[in-house]
Design an enzyme around this catalytic site. Sequence first.
Site, PDB file in Angstrom:
ATOM      1  N   SER A 246       2.445  -4.609 -27.879  1.00 22.37           N
ATOM      2  CA  SER A 246       3.354  -5.649 -27.834  1.00 22.37           C
ATOM      3  C   SER A 246       4.230  -5.892 -28.885  1.00 22.37           C
ATOM      4  O   SER A 246       3.954  -5.319 -30.144  1.00 22.37           O
ATOM      5  CB  SER A 246       2.743  -7.092 -27.393  1.00 22.37           C
ATOM      6  N   LYS A 247       4.947  -6.681 -28.865  1.00 21.98           N
ATOM      7  CA  LYS A 247       6.001  -6.912 -30.068  1.00 21.98           C
ATOM      8  C   LYS A 247       5.327  -7.290 -31.323  1.00 21.98           C
ATOM      9  O   LYS A 247       5.673  -6.860 -32.604  1.00 21.98           O
ATOM     10  CB  LYS A 247       6.885  -8.128 -29.838  1.00 21.98           C
ATOM     11  N   ARG A 248       4.290  -7.959 -31.333  1.00 22.98           N
ATOM     12  CA  ARG A 248       3.569  -7.982 -32.423  1.00 22.98           C
ATOM     13  C   ARG A 248       2.785  -7.140 -33.187  1.00 22.98           C
ATOM     14  O   ARG A 248       2.415  -6.928 -34.377  1.00 22.98           O
ATOM     15  CB  ARG A 248       2.515  -9.142 -32.266  1.00 22.98           C
ATOM     16  N   GLY A 250       4.696  -4.414 -33.895  1.00 22.66           N
ATOM     17  CA  GLY A 250       5.899  -3.721 -34.356  1.00 22.66           C
ATOM     18  C   GLY A 250       7.158  -4.073 -33.343  1.00 22.66           C
ATOM     19  O   GLY A 250       7.558  -5.024 -33.519  1.00 22.66           O
TER      20      GLY A 250
END
Length: 472
Positions: A246-248, A250
């Site tokens: 997921s976005k967290r 990268g």
Amino acid sequence: MSLRVRFAPSPTGNLHIGGARTALFNHMLARRQGGTFILRIEDTDTGRSTPEYEAVILRELRWLDISWDEGPEVGGPHAPYRQSERAGIYAAYTQKLLEGGMAYRCTCTVERLDALRAGQEAAKQKPGYDGHCRDQNLGADCGPHVVRLRVPDQGETVVDDYFKGPVSFANAELDDMILVRTDGVPTYNFVVVVDDAHMGITHVLRGDEHLNNTPKQLLIYAALGLNPPRFGHMPLILGPDGSKLSKRHGATSVAGYREMGILPEALINYLTRLGWAHGDMEIFTKAEAVEVFSLEGVGKSPGKWDMDKLLWVNAQWMKRLAPERVAEALRPHLLARGLQVEGRDLTAVVLALRERARTLVELADGAAFFFQADQDVKRDEEAAKAFLGPDNVAMLAALADHLEGVDWTDAALETSVNQFCTAHGLKLGKVAQPARVATCGQKVGPGLFQTLTILGKETALRRLRAPAKNSA
Ligand code: GLU
């Protein structure tokens, strides 16, 4: 028969990093084996598919240098390669299935299906279609209807997966799936089979998330009397903690990594290495990987995304590539900062800064002072306090006068600055450090002579003299 593989993205979002790896492995396998790599756009989900996302996916594939032999923009013998343009082909196959009795029309209403599902859930049964219309022989004039596949109630369907070996699914678990919706739009599992068969695909290599679709697709192949391709489901890419990427962790899209300043050469290298290994190969070009690429090297367990490793790989590529190539990749990052770099050769900038930058963004941050107006250069006030006191300001002004007549090259500047130091009884550091703060605004930066050359005579001399105004 020569190998034919495909990447079949749905244009419902950016190119995901997992999709990029699927595309890459198919592309490399085709290149290695002299096969054909096909790009097919799966845009039957008309509500979510957009031409913009399709354009983004094509752009990202090109950015990664993943070329296709047949598909949008290049054409090929099985055109069109966009599912929304293949409705006639699907209709013909639907007709064939209906006429042969392998599929049937179903007029069950949403209300009936909802009630059926509620009953099944209350009785703790697995929800699924109960075959209500299966033997009713409904004709084309039956009113609004879907088309369903007649799935055997007994037996099992075995997916002989390239990576996992045989995986069995009980047919009783697979209900009579919908092939064509009420609005006439065919479903994913149906069109993917028609297209893979029609396009002569020999190997379907895709992400693990599709394994549950494969028994359904095998049943459709059987109903159509077509030979299925070989299937291989590759392990997913997960976050470092084993959760869904997921976005967290990268970014999840190729575009996200480009914006972070990752070079395509590095992303390809990292993505390849994440799911595949060959001896101790660590830093390699796509061409070098293609030389030895095979499915035997594909890992069995999910790859865990490691941002530090990607940054390390990128740093290697920043140093390894021709400076002109890095300069070309750097340019959009400088333009995005609103810096005037049109017509400027950035090669010297890259050579001056690439040893300490892990990404193009870091490189652009470090290079900004070359292109900014004097008043926009970010100044480290502590450094200014330490190095730009009145004595140094006077010294820099004298240095600027001394450099006035010099040939503006690294070598001539070095000689001239050294002469200045000798004449004033100063060590080079005593001159270079204040000069650096005056020209870049920072204590750390590229070598002084390179800095002066790249800034150009006018700007360099002006900045050496300018601190006088700010030091009061
Ligand atoms: N269109 C599907 C997706 O984007 C891929 C289907 C397939 O590879 O068979 O997930």
